[in-house]
Design an enzyme around this catalytic site. Structure first.
Site, PDB file in Angstrom:
ATOM      1  N   HIS A 457      56.390  14.458  64.424  1.00 37.10           N
ATOM      2  CA  HIS A 457      57.696  14.498  65.094  1.00 37.10           C
ATOM      3  C   HIS A 457      57.689  13.648  66.354  1.00 37.10           C
ATOM      4  CE1 HIS A 457      60.753  16.200  67.841  1.00 37.10           C
ATOM      5  NE2 HIS A 457      61.469  16.274  66.731  1.00 37.10           N
ATOM      6  N   CYS A 837      64.248   4.694  53.891  1.00 31.80           N
ATOM      7  CA  CYS A 837      64.488   5.029  55.296  1.00 31.80           C
ATOM      8  C   CYS A 837      63.308   5.775  55.924  1.00 31.80           C
ATOM      9  CB  CYS A 837      65.767   5.851  55.457  1.00 31.80           C
ATOM     10  SG  CYS A 837      65.763   7.414  54.557  1.00 31.80           S
TER      11      CYS A 837
END
Length: 897
Positions: A457, A837
């Site tokens: 993250h 993506c």
């Protein structure tokens, strides 16, 4: 394996006769040897040389010794050189001295060893020094240099004791520079050096040569060479060549000099010679900074004839290579010699300027210029860099997002925001980050974590924000309760200043100076060429108007992934989202849905405004619910929430426990969330349709793509599409249906192995798909991307994986899943648009793979867009026949539109 350069010596091959292209020549002879060959072919004044190939290095390192025939053949080649120069190796009247230099296929400046003046011994020097005082000074100077170099490189002696004796000699004679020492002092120094070494120093020139060759081959595996290869991804198996070159002497007299010159400025990119030289010196003096060198401009006054010839040769070399050259030269008693030429190492800004200059001078075509900038240099252009420093880093993690930043440590998002509001620069330090840290991450200059990998993250979001980010620093011990971190014996507390170098993964105590960078007009022009040749459209992953604007400035053509989850973590929105999920009162749920819809509508209106006329792909909510909910052990937060919901703490805990998951990344997330909590996706689609209607009503143009995450089966997709499409139409007056529906496209993420296998079943009702390679890699390999750093370095070190699979696509495994899916998608729906993506969309080797499969779009973080633009162009240009067809097709499609 042994060849001559610049002279004939039967039975050896003369290197210039080798029928090899420049790349294969460098692989065999090393870069230095290949450069000598090219200069010989051009008829430049190059001292003759003997090359021992890189293959011999590989053999030596495997055996641990030279094959017995190598020295036999080397000495035969030396005899050829003797005949060519009318000198004799080991003679005390006309001695042949040589340098023994390394030469890897790719330049590794200063990483391996060199020995100059080899072939001298005490008997030879004493005989030669009797000719005159000047000759005595020259020969004893060469001898003392050789003794020190041999001691350091071959005998592995420390240089310091020799340097101390040299300083003492200069102090006794009251001189500052070595070149001012008398012949007597140089002789005394040489003899002192010899007494220090005793019998370890060989007096036999043949023995000296053998040991020097072995030492240079060994230097391929020195710690500094190993580290340099790791940094620059140079293959371990290549090895170095050895070049034995006849010595020429820049230290002979005041009409002699040595220097290094670049054909254009490697720092600023200015079209002007840049370099330095020293009179009466050898090359090591320039490099080591023993004396302060003079600017190359002054050479014309000191040695005008040699300077004029040097200028002519530099022009010829640059014309030959169509590239800026880094040239080493020596002037021996007025006569110029070129010792080495290689492509100059430059700043990224200089490399771009030079490429544009060469195109404008018609020395390069634009498509050739696109191969003159490395992908690492592209990254350097976008982020501040750390100025060279002598400070030692406190620790090192993974270089997740480049750039150098300094700031005060903050141990949670709230502290980061408070410091930011007080106009303080902040470094957010966490064990690991989560979506709830997004506000703190946004408020920080950089991010430092103790755990996580390159697609964790912190890494993914940090890159998206353009934040410098260092993750996975396992030596970091964070104590959030005491607001301090410990690394070794050092303890840092909240508010202490650190500097991150996101380009290397290192971090330092205190604030260190940085070098600012900017996106120049030259960069715009250079990357405009890339767009001209690229076939795939380069899009960006962006969630806010600021990120969108940054991506547009860096050349993105649209948004390929707008993650909506980050829009919910602002405190008031998070409160509404939690109330919507946790309340058992339908009226409260509907109220919060309307509140969130209003927020989302405003978000999308702003993004559409910035992206006007470009494509925007919005992924509906993807993360598992637990990321939005408080932790059960957070009693204070639970009290506030229970009061807010009018629910008892017991009932609230029971509700939270019912939503807990053992493996949330494979649990209640993505489309599963949209099916079990339909109001979430309904709210988002209505917000998108409302924002699009407003944008179109204000005269804007835009293609809005709505993407469903984590689809694994056609029934899932059909269920959601049928309901969401009807819902979208229900909000718009009938007369606007056609216009609005033309502006909306529907698609799905393909991010799980099963989705790849049934891709043909999914394709029929879709306008586009986008491969989510982060999750596809994670689920396909069975490796958690947040935990892979714990063992991946071992796998890479042992060669079990060729590259970090979350950075560079596993083409043999995950790539074959993608290939299967693409073929099925095209067969089922020839008009479907196919994109990617995941973070692999910013990796050059992965982009080449996507080009081979005929992808239409690639979407990456804003600060990776320039790398993707360049890689997309190169992927086309590296296959000339296909690229010509693709460019023709691209031009035809533009005319048709």
């Amino acid at each position: 394996m042994i060849c001559s350069i610049g002279f004939r010596a039967s039975p050896f091959a003369e290197a210039k006769a080798l029928k090899l292209d420049s790349k294969r020549l460098a692989e065999r002879l090393g870069g230095k040897g290949a450069g000598l060959v090219e200069m010989t072919r051009l008829g430049l004044p190059v001292p003759p040389a003997i090359n021992l190939s890189t293959e011999l290095c590989q053999i030596y390192l495997l055996r641990g010794s030279l094959p017995s025939s190598v020295m036999t053949w080397t000495m035969k080649a030396i005899q050829g050189m003797e005949k060519n120069l009318n000198r004799e190796f080991g003679s005390d009247t006309r001695p042949l001295l040589v340098s023994v230099r390394s030469g890897a296929p790719i330049s590794m400046p200063g990483m391996m060893d060199t020995i100059l003046n080899l072939g001298l011994n005490t008997k030879i020097v004493e005989a030669l020094s009797g000719e005159s005082v000047d000759q005595a000074r020259f020969w004893w100077d060469c001898y003392r240099r050789f003794i020190v170099a041999f001691a350091e490189v071959v005998l592995k002696e420390r240089r310091d004791p020799f340097e101390r004796k040299l300083e003492r000699a200069k102090n006794l004679e009251r001189v500052i520079e070595d070149s001012k020492l008398s012949a007597e002092s140089l002789k005394d120094l040489s003899l002192e050096y010899l007494s220090m070494l005793g019998s370890k120093f060989p007096q036999d020139p043949g023995g000296q040569l053998k040991r020097a060759i072995e030492a240079v081959f060994q230097s391929w595996n020195t710690e500094r060479a190993l580290h340099y290869r790791q940094l620059n991804r140079i293959p371990e198996h290549w090895g170095t060549a050895v070049n034995i070159q006849a010595m020429v002497f820049g230290n002979r007299n005041e009409r002699s000099a040595t220097g290094v010159v670049f054909t254009r400025n490697p720092s600023t990119g200015e079209k002007k010679l840049y370099g330095e030289y020293l009179i009466n010196a050898q090359g090591e003096d320039v490099v080591a900074g023993i004396r302060t060198p003079e600017s190359i401009e002054g050479l014309s006054k000191r040695l005008p004839k040699a300077a004029k010839e040097l200028h002519s040769i530099l022009k010829k070399l640059e014309g030959q290579y169509a590239e800026v050259q880094d040239v080493e030269f020596t002037i021996d008693d007025g006569r110029l010699f070129i010792l080495q030429t290689r492509t100059a190492k430059r700043t990224a800004a200089a490399a771009v300027k030079h490429a544009i200059q060469f195109v404008s001078e018609k020395k390069l075509r634009p498509e050739e210029a696109l191969f003159r900038l490395s992908f690492d240099q592209v990254k350097q252009m976008l982020h501040p860099s750390l100025q060279p420093t002598k400070e030692s880093p406190l620790g090192k993690g993974l270089p997740a997002s480049p750039g150098a930043v300094s700031g005060k440590l903050a141990f949670d998002a709230e502290a980061a925001v408070q410091m930011n509001r007080a106009e303080q620069r902040v470094i957010l330090v966490r064990k690991e980050t989560s979506p709830e840290d997004i506000v703190g991450m946004s408020a920080s200059e950089g991010i430092l974590t103790a755990t996580g990998g390159m697609t964790s993250h912190a890494a993914v979001v940090g890159r998206g924000m353009g934040k410098s980010c260092v993750v996975g620093c396992q030596s970091l011990q964070i104590d959030e309760s005491r607001r301090e971190l410990r690394i070794g014996d050092v303890v840092l507390r909240e508010g202490d200043v650190v500097t991150l170098n996101g380009s290397t993964g290192e971090f330092y105590r205190g604030e260190l100076p940085t070098l600012a960078t900017s996106w120049s007009r030259e960069a715009e022009k250079y990357f405009g060429w890339a767009d001209r040749f690229a076939r795939m459209q380069v899009l960006t992953n962006a969630d806010t108007p600021v990120q969108c604007q940054t991506a547009l400035e860096l050349g993105a053509k649209g948004i390929g992934l707008c993650r909506t989850e980050h829009m919910f973590f602002e405190p008031s929105r998070l409160r509404s989202f939690r109330r919507m999920i946790l309340t058992e009162d339908q009226a409260t749920r509907l109220e919060e849905i309307q509140t969130l819809r209003a927020h989302q509508t405003r978000d999308f209106i702003e993004i559409f405004r910035v992206m006007n006329s470009r494509s925007v792909c919005v992924r509906l909510l993807d993360p598992p619910l637990h990321e939005f909910l408080p932790k059960l052990e957070d009693e204070a937060e639970l009290r506030v929430l229970s009061e807010d919901l009018g629910m008892s703490p017991f009932d609230l805990k029971r509700r939270l426990q019912s939503l807990e998951e053992s493996n949330p990344m494979l649990g209640h997330r993505g489309c599963r969330l949209g099916i079990s909590f339909p109001e979430v996706y309904q709210m988002q689609v209505l917000a998108l349709v409302g924002a699009l209607a407003t944008h179109l009503a204000n005269g804007g143009r835009l293609e809005c793509k709505i993407m469903l995450p984590l689809i694994v089966a056609a029934p899932e997709l059909d269920y959601l599409l049928s309901r969401l499409k009807r819902l979208a139409l229900s909000e718009v007056p009938q007369k606007f249906h056609s216009k609005l529906m033309k502006s909306i496209k529907w698609g799905s993420m393909i991010e799980l192995p099963r989705a790849c296998m049934v891709a043909g079943d999914l394709a029929k009702d879709l306008d586009f798909v986008s491969f989510g390679t982060n999750d596809l890699t994670q689920t396909g390999l069975g490796i958690s991307r947040d935990d892979s750093h714990k063992f991946m370095s071992v796998y890479l070190e042992k060669g079990l994986f060729p590259a970090e699979p979350f950075e560079q696509l596993d083409q043999e495994g995950i790539g074959q899943l993608i290939r299967f899916a693409v073929e099925a998608l095209r067969k089922a729906n020839p008009k479907i648009e196919i994109g990617v993506c995941g973070e692999h969309a910013g990796d050059p080797s992965s982009i080449e793979f996507f080009e081979q499969l005929g992808f239409d779009t690639i979407s990456c973080s804003p600060y990776r867009v320039p790398v993707a633009r360049l890689a997309a162009a190169r992927a086309v240009l590296q296959t000339p026949v296909k690229s010509k067809l693709r460019r023709t097709a691209k031009k035809s499609s533009k005319k048709g539109s």
